[in-house]
Design a protein around this motif. Structure first.
Motif, mmCIF file in Angstrom:
data_model
loop_
_atom_site.group_PDB
_atom_site.id
_atom_site.type_symbol
_atom_site.label_atom_id
_atom_site.label_comp_id
_atom_site.label_asym_id
_atom_site.label_seq_id
_atom_site.Cartn_x
_atom_site.Cartn_y
_atom_site.Cartn_z
ATOM 1 N N ILE A 133 18.485 8.402 31.726
ATOM 2 C CA ILE A 133 18.528 9.816 32.118
ATOM 3 C C ILE A 133 17.230 10.498 31.705
ATOM 4 C CG2 ILE A 133 19.681 12.034 31.746
ATOM 5 C CD1 ILE A 133 22.305 10.407 31.331
ATOM 6 N N GLY A 134 16.788 10.209 30.473
ATOM 7 C CA GLY A 134 15.549 10.793 29.979
ATOM 8 C C GLY A 134 14.369 10.461 30.869
ATOM 9 N N LYS A 135 14.312 9.227 31.322
ATOM 10 C CA LYS A 135 13.226 8.804 32.211
ATOM 11 C C LYS A 135 13.277 9.592 33.523
ATOM 12 C CE LYS A 135 11.023 4.506 33.217
ATOM 13 N NZ LYS A 135 11.143 3.059 33.269
ATOM 14 N N ALA A 136 14.485 9.818 34.039
ATOM 15 C CA ALA A 136 14.651 10.530 35.311
ATOM 16 C C ALA A 136 14.330 12.019 35.205
ATOM 17 C CB ALA A 136 16.073 10.344 35.834
ATOM 18 N N LEU A 169 12.579 13.619 29.643
ATOM 19 C CA LEU A 169 12.863 13.895 28.234
ATOM 20 C C LEU A 169 13.034 12.582 27.474
ATOM 21 C CD1 LEU A 169 15.587 16.705 28.357
ATOM 22 C CD2 LEU A 169 13.157 16.987 27.859
ATOM 23 N N SER A 170 12.961 12.670 26.153
ATOM 24 C CA SER A 170 13.248 11.506 25.320
ATOM 25 C C SER A 170 14.762 11.266 25.295
ATOM 26 C CB SER A 170 12.750 11.738 23.892
ATOM 27 O OG SER A 170 13.554 12.730 23.257
ATOM 28 N N GLU A 171 15.137 10.064 24.895
ATOM 29 C CA GLU A 171 16.558 9.734 24.753
ATOM 30 C C GLU A 171 17.242 10.696 23.779
ATOM 31 O OE1 GLU A 171 19.352 6.041 23.202
ATOM 32 O OE2 GLU A 171 17.240 5.670 23.667
ATOM 33 N N ALA A 172 16.591 11.006 22.667
ATOM 34 C CA ALA A 172 17.162 11.905 21.663
ATOM 35 C C ALA A 172 17.360 13.313 22.231
ATOM 36 C CB ALA A 172 16.278 11.954 20.425
ATOM 37 N N ALA A 173 16.398 13.785 23.014
ATOM 38 C CA ALA A 173 16.513 15.120 23.606
ATOM 39 C C ALA A 173 17.662 15.170 24.612
ATOM 40 C CB ALA A 173 15.203 15.518 24.274
#
Length: 167
Positions: free
Chosen positions: A44-47, A50-54
């Protein structure tokens, strides 16, 4: 709905203006999860940039605010609920106490106030016809304020989707 899958179900957060302001990134996260509720936060972050944590923090905030739920949506037939129905309910007086009482019933998965012939619509998920009859006749019609009911028994589910996106 032949399969069991995770879906994100957007729900209204009941504040005075009727909505929670969402930025374009939060909307994009919701849309990603509506497509696949098990999509990894890293993907999702890549799409959405954002970072995974965000993403994890944003998803938790959306859950905490009541903007969405992440749930497993099943085909009721496969888990032992062979009878579903929509019930239109006409109320005398204030609809809120009846809506609250309906929402508290385990067999009721959907309650909405409406304009038109009915004051409320409630979707019921029951084990069989006997269970449906008991629920309507003994529990729903017995609620103070219920004037009448009309049942619409489901014969076949043709479409149920939660991928309407965001605006």
């Amino acid at each position: 709905m032949g399969d069991q899958s995770c879906r994100v179900v957007a729900v209204a957060n009941r504040d005075r203006n009727g909505s929670v302001p969402l930025d374009s990134v939060s909307k994009a996260i919701i849309e990603q999860l509506q497509e696949d509720g098990r999509r990894p936060y890293a993907a999702i972050g890549k799409a959405v940039g954002l970072s995974e944590a965000a993403v994890r923090q944003r998803v938790q905030k959306l859950l905490d605010q009541g903007v969405m739920q992440i749930v497993a949506v099943t085909d009721p037939l496969t888990v032992g609920f062979t009878r579903q129905a929509m019930v239109g309910i006409t109320i005398e007086g204030d609809i809120d106490p009846v809506a609250d009482a309906l929402a508290a019933l385990d067999e009721v998965d959907y309650v909405v106030a409406t304009a038109g012939s009915f004051d409320l619509l409630a979707e019921l998920v029951c084990e069989d016809d006997e269970h449906l009859l008991e629920l309507i006749n003994k529990r729903i019609r017995a609620l103070p304020g219920v004037r009448s009911t009309e049942s619409f028994v489901y014969l076949k589910l043709r479409k149920q989707t939660y991928t309407w996106g965001t605006r």
